[in-house]
Design a protein around this motif. Structure first.
Motif, PDB file in Angstrom:
ATOM      1  N   GLU A 115       3.600 -70.735 -25.379  1.00 16.10           N
ATOM      2  CA  GLU A 115       3.360 -70.385 -23.940  1.00 16.10           C
ATOM      3  C   GLU A 115       1.913 -69.970 -24.007  1.00 16.10           C
ATOM      4  O   GLU A 115       1.442 -69.784 -25.211  1.00 16.10           O
ATOM      5  CB  GLU A 115       4.148 -69.358 -23.375  1.00 16.10           C
ATOM      6  N   LYS A 116       1.361 -70.082 -22.772  1.00 13.33           N
ATOM      7  CA  LYS A 116      -0.081 -69.675 -22.870  1.00 13.33           C
ATOM      8  C   LYS A 116      -0.362 -68.048 -23.254  1.00 13.33           C
ATOM      9  O   LYS A 116       0.442 -67.307 -22.979  1.00 13.33           O
ATOM     10  CB  LYS A 116      -0.715 -69.694 -21.361  1.00 13.33           C
ATOM     11  N   ILE A 117      -1.194 -67.900 -24.288  1.00 16.51           N
ATOM     12  CA  ILE A 117      -1.567 -66.806 -24.808  1.00 16.51           C
ATOM     13  C   ILE A 117      -3.075 -66.446 -24.692  1.00 16.51           C
ATOM     14  O   ILE A 117      -3.948 -67.310 -24.568  1.00 16.51           O
ATOM     15  CB  ILE A 117      -1.251 -66.582 -26.241  1.00 16.51           C
ATOM     16  N   GLU A 118      -3.264 -64.969 -24.823  1.00 17.08           N
ATOM     17  CA  GLU A 118      -4.603 -64.668 -24.783  1.00 17.08           C
ATOM     18  C   GLU A 118      -4.859 -64.456 -26.119  1.00 17.08           C
ATOM     19  O   GLU A 118      -4.465 -63.266 -26.943  1.00 17.08           O
ATOM     20  CB  GLU A 118      -4.778 -63.222 -23.812  1.00 17.08           C
ATOM     21  N   VAL A 119      -5.801 -65.225 -26.565  1.00 10.63           N
ATOM     22  CA  VAL A 119      -6.339 -65.194 -28.251  1.00 10.63           C
ATOM     23  C   VAL A 119      -6.758 -63.587 -28.641  1.00 10.63           C
ATOM     24  O   VAL A 119      -6.163 -63.046 -29.550  1.00 10.63           O
ATOM     25  CB  VAL A 119      -7.225 -66.299 -28.686  1.00 10.63           C
ATOM     26  N   ASP A 120      -7.827 -63.250 -27.823  1.00 12.28           N
ATOM     27  CA  ASP A 120      -7.941 -61.948 -28.157  1.00 12.28           C
ATOM     28  C   ASP A 120      -7.224 -60.926 -28.144  1.00 12.28           C
ATOM     29  O   ASP A 120      -7.166 -59.909 -29.009  1.00 12.28           O
ATOM     30  CB  ASP A 120      -9.345 -61.543 -27.269  1.00 12.28           C
ATOM     31  N   VAL A 154       3.669 -58.144 -40.257  1.00 17.10           N
ATOM     32  CA  VAL A 154       3.218 -58.036 -38.978  1.00 17.10           C
ATOM     33  C   VAL A 154       3.191 -59.202 -38.123  1.00 17.10           C
ATOM     34  O   VAL A 154       3.650 -60.205 -38.637  1.00 17.10           O
ATOM     35  CB  VAL A 154       1.806 -57.690 -39.080  1.00 17.10           C
ATOM     36  N   GLY A 155       3.728 -58.922 -36.737  1.00 15.27           N
ATOM     37  CA  GLY A 155       3.741 -59.878 -35.682  1.00 15.27           C
ATOM     38  C   GLY A 155       5.334 -59.757 -35.424  1.00 15.27           C
ATOM     39  O   GLY A 155       6.074 -59.196 -35.999  1.00 15.27           O
ATOM     40  N   PRO A 156       5.779 -60.594 -34.308  1.00  9.29           N
ATOM     41  CA  PRO A 156       7.089 -60.174 -33.293  1.00  9.29           C
ATOM     42  C   PRO A 156       8.060 -60.584 -34.434  1.00  9.29           C
ATOM     43  O   PRO A 156       8.122 -61.513 -35.053  1.00  9.29           O
ATOM     44  CB  PRO A 156       7.085 -61.195 -32.518  1.00  9.29           C
ATOM     45  N   LYS A 193      10.985 -57.703 -31.574  1.00  6.34           N
ATOM     46  CA  LYS A 193      11.268 -59.155 -31.681  1.00  6.34           C
ATOM     47  C   LYS A 193      10.476 -60.303 -30.524  1.00  6.34           C
ATOM     48  O   LYS A 193      10.015 -61.076 -30.953  1.00  6.34           O
ATOM     49  CB  LYS A 193      12.704 -59.498 -31.663  1.00  6.34           C
ATOM     50  N   ASN A 194      10.765 -59.518 -29.362  1.00  2.73           N
ATOM     51  CA  ASN A 194      10.221 -60.443 -28.182  1.00  2.73           C
ATOM     52  C   ASN A 194       8.780 -60.627 -28.286  1.00  2.73           C
ATOM     53  O   ASN A 194       8.025 -59.474 -28.320  1.00  2.73           O
ATOM     54  CB  ASN A 194      10.774 -60.043 -27.065  1.00  2.73           C
ATOM     55  N   PRO A 195       8.004 -61.653 -28.380  1.00  2.00           N
ATOM     56  CA  PRO A 195       6.517 -61.674 -28.337  1.00  2.00           C
ATOM     57  C   PRO A 195       5.754 -61.128 -27.307  1.00  2.00           C
ATOM     58  O   PRO A 195       4.863 -60.308 -27.718  1.00  2.00           O
ATOM     59  CB  PRO A 195       6.312 -63.119 -28.302  1.00  2.00           C
ATOM     60  N   LYS A 196       6.278 -61.085 -26.172  1.00  2.00           N
ATOM     61  CA  LYS A 196       5.678 -60.293 -25.175  1.00  2.00           C
ATOM     62  C   LYS A 196       5.588 -58.889 -25.454  1.00  2.00           C
ATOM     63  O   LYS A 196       4.842 -57.902 -25.083  1.00  2.00           O
ATOM     64  CB  LYS A 196       6.211 -60.788 -23.794  1.00  2.00           C
ATOM     65  N   LEU A 200       3.298 -57.616 -28.150  1.00  2.00           N
ATOM     66  CA  LEU A 200       2.072 -57.974 -27.946  1.00  2.00           C
ATOM     67  C   LEU A 200       1.685 -56.505 -27.018  1.00  2.00           C
ATOM     68  O   LEU A 200       0.773 -55.859 -27.203  1.00  2.00           O
ATOM     69  CB  LEU A 200       1.714 -59.166 -27.100  1.00  2.00           C
ATOM     70  N   SER A 201       2.645 -56.367 -25.951  1.00  2.00           N
ATOM     71  CA  SER A 201       2.260 -55.081 -25.078  1.00  2.00           C
ATOM     72  C   SER A 201       2.328 -53.788 -25.839  1.00  2.00           C
ATOM     73  O   SER A 201       1.645 -52.759 -25.595  1.00  2.00           O
ATOM     74  CB  SER A 201       3.041 -55.119 -23.732  1.00  2.00           C
ATOM     75  N   LYS A 202       3.316 -53.627 -26.879  1.00  2.00           N
ATOM     76  CA  LYS A 202       3.250 -52.280 -27.622  1.00  2.00           C
ATOM     77  C   LYS A 202       2.383 -52.257 -28.479  1.00  2.00           C
ATOM     78  O   LYS A 202       2.138 -50.953 -29.035  1.00  2.00           O
ATOM     79  CB  LYS A 202       4.879 -52.228 -28.240  1.00  2.00           C
ATOM     80  N   ASN A 203       1.630 -53.407 -28.868  1.00  2.00           N
ATOM     81  CA  ASN A 203       0.722 -53.128 -30.241  1.00  2.00           C
ATOM     82  C   ASN A 203      -0.796 -53.277 -29.760  1.00  2.00           C
ATOM     83  O   ASN A 203      -1.859 -53.084 -30.577  1.00  2.00           O
ATOM     84  CB  ASN A 203       1.009 -54.251 -31.228  1.00  2.00           C
ATOM     85  N   LEU A 204      -0.947 -53.419 -28.371  1.00  2.00           N
ATOM     86  CA  LEU A 204      -2.361 -53.957 -28.067  1.00  2.00           C
ATOM     87  C   LEU A 204      -3.316 -52.672 -28.058  1.00  2.00           C
ATOM     88  O   LEU A 204      -4.353 -52.915 -28.406  1.00  2.00           O
ATOM     89  CB  LEU A 204      -2.158 -54.732 -26.619  1.00  2.00           C
ATOM     90  N   LEU A 205      -2.848 -51.547 -27.491  1.00  2.00           N
ATOM     91  CA  LEU A 205      -3.631 -50.441 -27.448  1.00  2.00           C
ATOM     92  C   LEU A 205      -3.575 -49.553 -28.836  1.00  2.00           C
ATOM     93  O   LEU A 205      -4.667 -49.261 -29.418  1.00  2.00           O
ATOM     94  CB  LEU A 205      -3.586 -49.641 -26.336  1.00  2.00           C
ATOM     95  N   GLN A 206      -2.356 -49.394 -29.196  1.00  2.00           N
ATOM     96  CA  GLN A 206      -2.212 -48.817 -30.595  1.00  2.00           C
ATOM     97  C   GLN A 206      -0.875 -49.297 -31.130  1.00  2.00           C
ATOM     98  O   GLN A 206      -0.212 -49.763 -30.384  1.00  2.00           O
ATOM     99  CB  GLN A 206      -2.120 -47.406 -30.155  1.00  2.00           C
ATOM    100  N   PRO A 207      -0.740 -49.353 -32.594  1.00  2.00           N
ATOM    101  CA  PRO A 207       0.336 -49.929 -33.273  1.00  2.00           C
ATOM    102  C   PRO A 207       1.590 -49.157 -32.954  1.00  2.00           C
ATOM    103  O   PRO A 207       1.742 -47.903 -32.816  1.00  2.00           O
ATOM    104  CB  PRO A 207      -0.155 -49.666 -34.775  1.00  2.00           C
ATOM    105  N   GLU A 208       2.594 -49.751 -32.849  1.00  2.00           N
ATOM    106  CA  GLU A 208       3.824 -49.305 -32.581  1.00  2.00           C
ATOM    107  C   GLU A 208       5.141 -50.181 -33.096  1.00  2.00           C
ATOM    108  O   GLU A 208       5.083 -51.377 -33.116  1.00  2.00           O
ATOM    109  CB  GLU A 208       4.318 -49.155 -31.035  1.00  2.00           C
ATOM    110  N   PHE A 209       6.073 -49.683 -33.985  1.00  2.00           N
ATOM    111  CA  PHE A 209       7.253 -50.239 -34.539  1.00  2.00           C
ATOM    112  C   PHE A 209       8.390 -50.089 -33.561  1.00  2.00           C
ATOM    113  O   PHE A 209       8.381 -48.981 -33.099  1.00  2.00           O
ATOM    114  CB  PHE A 209       7.427 -50.030 -35.985  1.00  2.00           C
TER     115      PHE A 209
END
Ligand SMILES: C[S@@+](CC[C@H](N)C(=O)[O-])C[C@H]1O[C@@H](n2cnc3c(N)ncnc32)[C@H](O)[C@@H]1O
Ligand code: SF4
Length: 392
Positions: free
Chosen positions: A33-38, A273-275, A297-300, A303-312
């Motif tokens: 799916e379309k992603i925002e590289v940054d 690291v990664g979904p 697990k879910n990529p979205k 992404l939303s959980k780790n964008l601002l600060q890391p979260e497991f």
């Protein structure tokens, strides 16, 4: 208490996207799916920084990364900017051993093959090509988008660029003839100079399309005796071509065992690291307990959980029993066996079963090394059940 000093460190990077979903696959893979590289770069970076913090907090004794593995999904579809950023960031944060092994899984389609040169320039020194079959009929059955011609192109290109090439193949289909399989394998190995092979017998995983098809009677599996025949004959063919079998499904020429997977089987430290990726560390703070870091697990969501600060999604301290069973299960996959000093509490092993298995020459136990006899490796799951639970 575990007396073994695990001090190697691996990094697994998960890329969750593929061109399509194969009907047999239960990996964390989703259609592109379309992603925002940054955004992806930022999230991977946040997770890498968080793991460096965890290594310090848990007093992990390591010196630089031993291995890095881009797995999936289809990481050969990853935008190069993301691959480059992960390699740069992890080198800065953890440092790389001089002989670091950096693997990337690739699908044999022309689009990805063009990227091989660039991958090598970024530092990837091992390519694992998902050929999956040497036969167009089975490639179709497996729902793959490539054909044998694409496999040939990918391998020819890879051979010009990489000195360490691995190929994944699935075999032992219901209507497959053993001599067809061995002929295909022999002619393939005569043509290409490979360093490593992973041969997997088709398994039906819950939640896949094949699982439903199998339940509805559309897909049949071969019986255990035939599966064993396929397994044994493949060992003979590969041996003739100079491959050493070192794990249930893995074969390598001398000096080319997959160091990354060896770290899993040897229960060393690794970061994921990664979904959906997970990592495991031995904390020397807490009597060498093992800690597991599980990602969303879910990529979205990831992404939303780790964008601002890391979260497991979850950080779990594994109890001794779970950790020991895992060490035993992983270690016995190796042909050279398992050093039992890695196990905290040997009472997970039923000693009556062990004696029985030794008597029947299924297992050997010498100088603290527990080893499954090569010829019984295909029955490893039953052997483990018997060894731990005393039933088959
Ligand atoms: C993460 S997957 C694949 C990487 C890459 N996307 C590809 O398909 O080539 C790793 C390997 O597991 C094997 N595999 C996956 N599902 C399987 C199944 N149900 N039965 C046997 N082998 C399987 C395939 O050989 C595959 O290459
Ligand atoms: S087998 Fe590979 S290409 Fe197919 S869905 Fe799974 S990860 Fe993707």
């Amino acid at each position: 208490m575990n007396k073994y000093n695990q001090n190697l460190l691996s990094l697994y990077v998960h890329w969750p996207y593929c061109e399509s979903k194969c009907p047999y696959c239960d990996f964390n893979s989703h259609v592109n799916e379309k992603i925002e590289v940054d955004d992806w770069i930022k999230s991977y970076k946040n997770q890498l920084l968080a793991m460096k913090e965890e290594l310090i907090q848990n007093n992990i004794n390591f010196r630089h990364l031993d291995t890095l593995f881009f797995g999936g999904g289809t990481p050969s579809l990853m935008p190069l900017k993301i691959v480059e950023s992960i390699i740069d960031t992890s080198k800065k944060i953890f440092g790389f051993k001089k002989d670091i092994e950096i693997t990337l899984e690739a699908n044999p389609s022309s689009y990805e093959t063009k990227k091989f040169v660039k991958f090598e320039q970024l530092g990837i020194n091992r390519i694992s090509i998902g050929a999956q079959s040497l036969n167009n009929k089975y490639l179709g059955f497996l729902g793959r988008l490539h054909n044998i011609k694409d496999v040939k192109i990918a391998l020819n290109d890879a051979s010009k660029i990489f000195e360490n090439i691995s190929v994944d193949l699935i075999y032992a289909f219901h209507d497959q003839k053993i001599h067809d399989w061995t002929n295909e394998l022999e002619s393939f190995l005569n043509t290409y100079n490979l360093q490593h092979l992973s041969l997997y017998q088709l398994t039906i995983e819950e939640g896949t399309k094949f699982f439903k098809d199998h339940k509805n009677g559309f897909i049949k599996l071969i019986d255990n005796d035939k599966a064993a025949e396929f397994y044994n004959i493949s060992n003979i063919v590969l041996n003739d071509f100079g491959f050493i079998k070192y794990e249930v499904s893995n074969y390598a020429k001398k000096g080319f065992k997959c160091k990354h997977n060896l770290n899993y089987w040897n229960s060393e430290n690794w970061i994921g690291v990664g979904p959906g990726a997970y990592g495991r560390l031995w904390s020397s703070n807490k009597n060498l307990n093992r800690i597991e870091y599980q990602n969303y697990k879910n990529p979205k969501t990831w992404l939303s959980k780790n964008l601002l600060q890391p979260e497991f999604e979850k950080i779990t301290k594994l109890n001794t029993n779970i950790s020991d069973i895992d060490t035993l299960t992983m270690g016995l996959r190796l042909y050279e066996g398992l050093d039992v000093s890695k196990i905290n509490d040997l009472s997970i092993i039923n000693f009556k079963s062990l004696e029985e298995l030794k008597k029947r020459d299924i297992l050997s136990f010498k100088d603290d090394v527990l080893k499954v006899n090569k010829k019984y490796m295909i029955k490893l799951n039953s052997i483990l059940d018997y060894l731990i639970n005393h039933w088959i």
